[in-house]
Design a protein around this motif. Structure first.
Motif, PDB file in Angstrom:
ATOM      1  N   LEU A  25     108.308  44.166  71.092  1.00 20.35           N
ATOM      2  CA  LEU A  25     109.484  44.977  70.777  1.00 20.35           C
ATOM      3  C   LEU A  25     110.767  44.304  71.253  1.00 20.35           C
ATOM      4  CD1 LEU A  25     108.168  48.568  71.621  1.00 20.35           C
ATOM      5  CD2 LEU A  25     108.693  47.646  69.351  1.00 20.35           C
ATOM      6  N   ILE A  26     110.724  43.739  72.461  1.00 20.48           N
ATOM      7  CA  ILE A  26     111.898  43.038  72.997  1.00 20.48           C
ATOM      8  C   ILE A  26     112.222  41.825  72.142  1.00 20.48           C
ATOM      9  CG2 ILE A  26     112.772  41.679  74.935  1.00 20.48           C
ATOM     10  CD1 ILE A  26     111.197  43.552  76.792  1.00 20.48           C
ATOM     11  N   TYR A  27     111.193  41.076  71.759  1.00 20.63           N
ATOM     12  CA  TYR A  27     111.394  39.878  70.927  1.00 20.63           C
ATOM     13  C   TYR A  27     112.034  40.252  69.599  1.00 20.63           C
ATOM     14  CZ  TYR A  27     110.352  35.767  68.102  1.00 20.63           C
ATOM     15  OH  TYR A  27     110.453  34.685  67.274  1.00 20.63           O
ATOM     16  N   ASN A  28     111.513  41.308  68.976  1.00 23.50           N
ATOM     17  CA  ASN A  28     112.056  41.729  67.683  1.00 23.50           C
ATOM     18  C   ASN A  28     113.483  42.232  67.807  1.00 23.50           C
ATOM     19  OD1 ASN A  28     109.728  41.085  66.290  1.00 23.50           O
ATOM     20  ND2 ASN A  28     108.842  43.130  66.479  1.00 23.50           N
ATOM     21  N   THR A  29     113.773  42.889  68.927  1.00 23.63           N
ATOM     22  CA  THR A  29     115.128  43.384  69.153  1.00 23.63           C
ATOM     23  C   THR A  29     116.110  42.233  69.290  1.00 23.63           C
ATOM     24  OG1 THR A  29     114.298  45.374  70.257  1.00 23.63           O
ATOM     25  CG2 THR A  29     116.601  44.758  70.673  1.00 23.63           C
ATOM     26  N   LEU A  30     115.705  41.211  70.032  1.00 21.44           N
ATOM     27  CA  LEU A  30     116.580  40.062  70.249  1.00 21.44           C
ATOM     28  C   LEU A  30     116.730  39.205  69.006  1.00 21.44           C
ATOM     29  CD1 LEU A  30     115.391  38.942  73.803  1.00 21.44           C
ATOM     30  CD2 LEU A  30     117.491  40.177  73.216  1.00 21.44           C
ATOM     31  N   ASN A  31     115.791  39.325  68.074  1.00 22.95           N
ATOM     32  CA  ASN A  31     115.824  38.496  66.882  1.00 22.95           C
ATOM     33  C   ASN A  31     116.180  39.283  65.624  1.00 22.95           C
ATOM     34  OD1 ASN A  31     114.697  35.533  67.429  1.00 22.95           O
ATOM     35  ND2 ASN A  31     113.652  36.962  68.793  1.00 22.95           N
ATOM     36  N   VAL A  32     116.876  40.388  65.814  1.00 15.27           N
ATOM     37  CA  VAL A  32     117.335  41.167  64.672  1.00 15.27           C
ATOM     38  C   VAL A  32     118.352  40.337  63.887  1.00 15.27           C
ATOM     39  CG1 VAL A  32     118.671  43.188  63.984  1.00 15.27           C
ATOM     40  CG2 VAL A  32     116.930  43.396  65.747  1.00 15.27           C
ATOM     41  N   TYR A  33     118.239  40.377  62.583  1.00 13.34           N
ATOM     42  CA  TYR A  33     119.155  39.624  61.731  1.00 13.34           C
ATOM     43  C   TYR A  33     120.601  40.028  61.995  1.00 13.34           C
ATOM     44  CZ  TYR A  33     121.804  38.539  57.525  1.00 13.34           C
ATOM     45  OH  TYR A  33     122.767  38.111  56.653  1.00 13.34           O
ATOM     46  N   GLN A  34     121.427  39.060  62.292  1.00 10.17           N
ATOM     47  CA  GLN A  34     122.840  39.302  62.543  1.00 10.17           C
ATOM     48  C   GLN A  34     123.651  38.602  61.453  1.00 10.17           C
ATOM     49  OE1 GLN A  34     124.212  41.189  64.901  1.00 10.17           O
ATOM     50  NE2 GLN A  34     122.293  41.711  65.899  1.00 10.17           N
ATOM     51  N   PRO A  35     124.275  39.356  60.554  1.00  9.46           N
ATOM     52  CA  PRO A  35     125.037  38.722  59.473  1.00  9.46           C
ATOM     53  C   PRO A  35     126.258  37.981  59.997  1.00  9.46           C
ATOM     54  CG  PRO A  35     125.447  41.080  59.513  1.00  9.46           C
ATOM     55  CD  PRO A  35     124.338  40.828  60.494  1.00  9.46           C
ATOM     56  N   LEU A  36     126.642  36.943  59.289  1.00  5.58           N
ATOM     57  CA  LEU A  36     127.851  36.213  59.642  1.00  5.58           C
ATOM     58  C   LEU A  36     129.075  37.035  59.250  1.00  5.58           C
ATOM     59  CD1 LEU A  36     126.875  32.663  58.316  1.00  5.58           C
ATOM     60  CD2 LEU A  36     126.727  33.501  60.665  1.00  5.58           C
ATOM     61  N   PRO A  37     130.176  36.867  59.968  1.00  2.93           N
ATOM     62  CA  PRO A  37     131.399  37.592  59.591  1.00  2.93           C
ATOM     63  C   PRO A  37     131.918  37.120  58.240  1.00  2.93           C
ATOM     64  CG  PRO A  37     131.869  35.948  61.277  1.00  2.93           C
ATOM     65  CD  PRO A  37     130.379  36.007  61.151  1.00  2.93           C
ATOM     66  N   ILE A  38     132.646  37.986  57.569  1.00  3.01           N
ATOM     67  CA  ILE A  38     133.359  37.623  56.343  1.00  3.01           C
ATOM     68  C   ILE A  38     134.829  37.518  56.727  1.00  3.01           C
ATOM     69  CG2 ILE A  38     133.969  38.317  53.998  1.00  3.01           C
ATOM     70  CD1 ILE A  38     131.355  39.923  53.915  1.00  3.01           C
ATOM     71  N   TYR A  39     135.337  36.300  56.759  1.00  3.51           N
ATOM     72  CA  TYR A  39     136.684  36.086  57.283  1.00  3.51           C
ATOM     73  C   TYR A  39     137.763  36.509  56.291  1.00  3.51           C
ATOM     74  CZ  TYR A  39     134.949  33.663  61.388  1.00  3.51           C
ATOM     75  OH  TYR A  39     134.325  33.372  62.576  1.00  3.51           O
ATOM     76  N   GLN A  40     138.711  37.253  56.829  1.00  7.17           N
ATOM     77  CA  GLN A  40     139.893  37.668  56.092  1.00  7.17           C
ATOM     78  C   GLN A  40     141.114  37.012  56.745  1.00  7.17           C
ATOM     79  OE1 GLN A  40     139.383  39.336  53.371  1.00  7.17           O
ATOM     80  NE2 GLN A  40     137.232  39.795  53.790  1.00  7.17           N
ATOM     81  N   PRO A  41     142.224  36.897  56.028  1.00  9.12           N
ATOM     82  CA  PRO A  41     143.414  36.259  56.610  1.00  9.12           C
ATOM     83  C   PRO A  41     143.849  36.844  57.950  1.00  9.12           C
ATOM     84  CG  PRO A  41     143.684  36.460  54.257  1.00  9.12           C
ATOM     85  CD  PRO A  41     142.399  37.174  54.592  1.00  9.12           C
ATOM     86  N   THR A  42     143.683  38.153  58.134  1.00  3.44           N
ATOM     87  CA  THR A  42     144.098  38.774  59.394  1.00  3.44           C
ATOM     88  C   THR A  42     143.218  38.356  60.569  1.00  3.44           C
ATOM     89  OG1 THR A  42     142.763  40.724  58.829  1.00  3.44           O
ATOM     90  CG2 THR A  42     145.122  40.815  58.323  1.00  3.44           C
ATOM     91  N   MET A  43     142.057  37.765  60.286  1.00  6.95           N
ATOM     92  CA  MET A  43     141.129  37.367  61.340  1.00  6.95           C
ATOM     93  C   MET A  43     141.345  35.925  61.792  1.00  6.95           C
ATOM     94  SD  MET A  43     137.785  39.062  59.503  1.00  6.95           S
ATOM     95  CE  MET A  43     136.576  38.456  60.686  1.00  6.95           C
ATOM     96  N   VAL A  44     142.250  35.225  61.129  1.00  7.35           N
ATOM     97  CA  VAL A  44     142.455  33.798  61.375  1.00  7.35           C
ATOM     98  C   VAL A  44     143.840  33.586  61.984  1.00  7.35           C
ATOM     99  CG1 VAL A  44     142.530  31.516  60.273  1.00  7.35           C
ATOM    100  CG2 VAL A  44     140.951  33.260  59.431  1.00  7.35           C
TER     101      VAL A  44
END
Length: 224
Positions: A25-44
């Motif tokens: 359970l701990i392993y699966n929790t730590l390896n949950v898929y984390q999507p990459l951010p979608i960069y917008q002009p306000t984030m740069v």
């Protein structure tokens, strides 16, 4: 005494099973898929974003373009449809950061050769010097795979506009006039929807490793 050991054995087995379940359970929790951010002009950083789009919070995409590659072929968004790609800006006569960047792009090319949905796109910032013939010579020397990696030239103003307003890649050093010059070590990771998903220092080995890892993440993305 015998019954005690039997009870202890049962307890040990149950404890071991529970421990294994907890670890999983701990392993699966730590390896949950984390999507990459979608960069917008306000984030740069505002230094890298044209003033006309600095306050844009959503819907940012790479604009349409028409540039010419090392083989004289016109390259457009259609050539990158449903592709993940890495973009950068360089020039063939650069003797500072560009050789390192090009070497790292070649490493990315090698690492992603097995993926038909991953490509590379390098824009020259000195199109008056980097003709099709010059790009072809450079491509041969650097081991560019024509099916994987396009080195493109074209209208200087269009290239500079892409750098500032689409890729959010460079500081404001003109709009592509005769004496304007942009220079950046940035690599940009673009998804299949023409969105920016990452920025990387193209001269930094650690960033290249991170970029390759992010490509793997992006390829796992639903509907990718």
């Amino acid at each position: 005494m015998l019954s005690f050991f039997k009870g202890y054995k049962t307890f040990a087995i149950v404890f071991a099973i529970i421990s294994v379940i907890i670890i999983i359970l701990i392993y699966n929790t730590l390896n949950v898929y984390q999507p990459l951010p979608i960069y917008q002009p306000t984030m740069v950083s505002t230094d890298l974003v044209d003033s006309t789009i600095q306050y844009q919070k959503k819907y940012h995409k790479i604009a349409d373009f028409a540039l010419v590659n090392q083989n004289g072929k016109t390259i457009t968004q259609k050539d990158y449809k449903n592709k993940i790609y890495v973009a950068d800006f360089f020039f063939t006569t650069c003797q500072s950061i560009c050789p390192i960047m090009t070497k790292n792009m070649a490493n990315i090319q090698k690492a992603t050769m097995k993926y038909d949905d991953v490509m590379l796109l390098s824009h020259t910032v000195t199109p008056d010097i980097d003709t099709v013939e010059q790009l072809k010579r450079y491509a041969v020397i650097k081991g560019v795979n024509d099916a994987k990696w396009n080195l493109v030239t074209g209208d200087k103003k269009e290239i500079y506009k892409l750098a500032r307003k689409s890729y959010l890649a460079v500081k404001d050093d003109g709009n592509g006039g005769p004496y304007d010059m942009i220079h950046t070590e940035n690599f940009m990771l673009i998804d299949k929807k023409r969105q920016i998903r990452g920025f990387y220092d193209g001269t930094n080995p650690d960033d290249i490793h991170r970029l390759l890892a992010d490509i793997e993440i992006l390829r796992q993305e639903p509907n990718s």
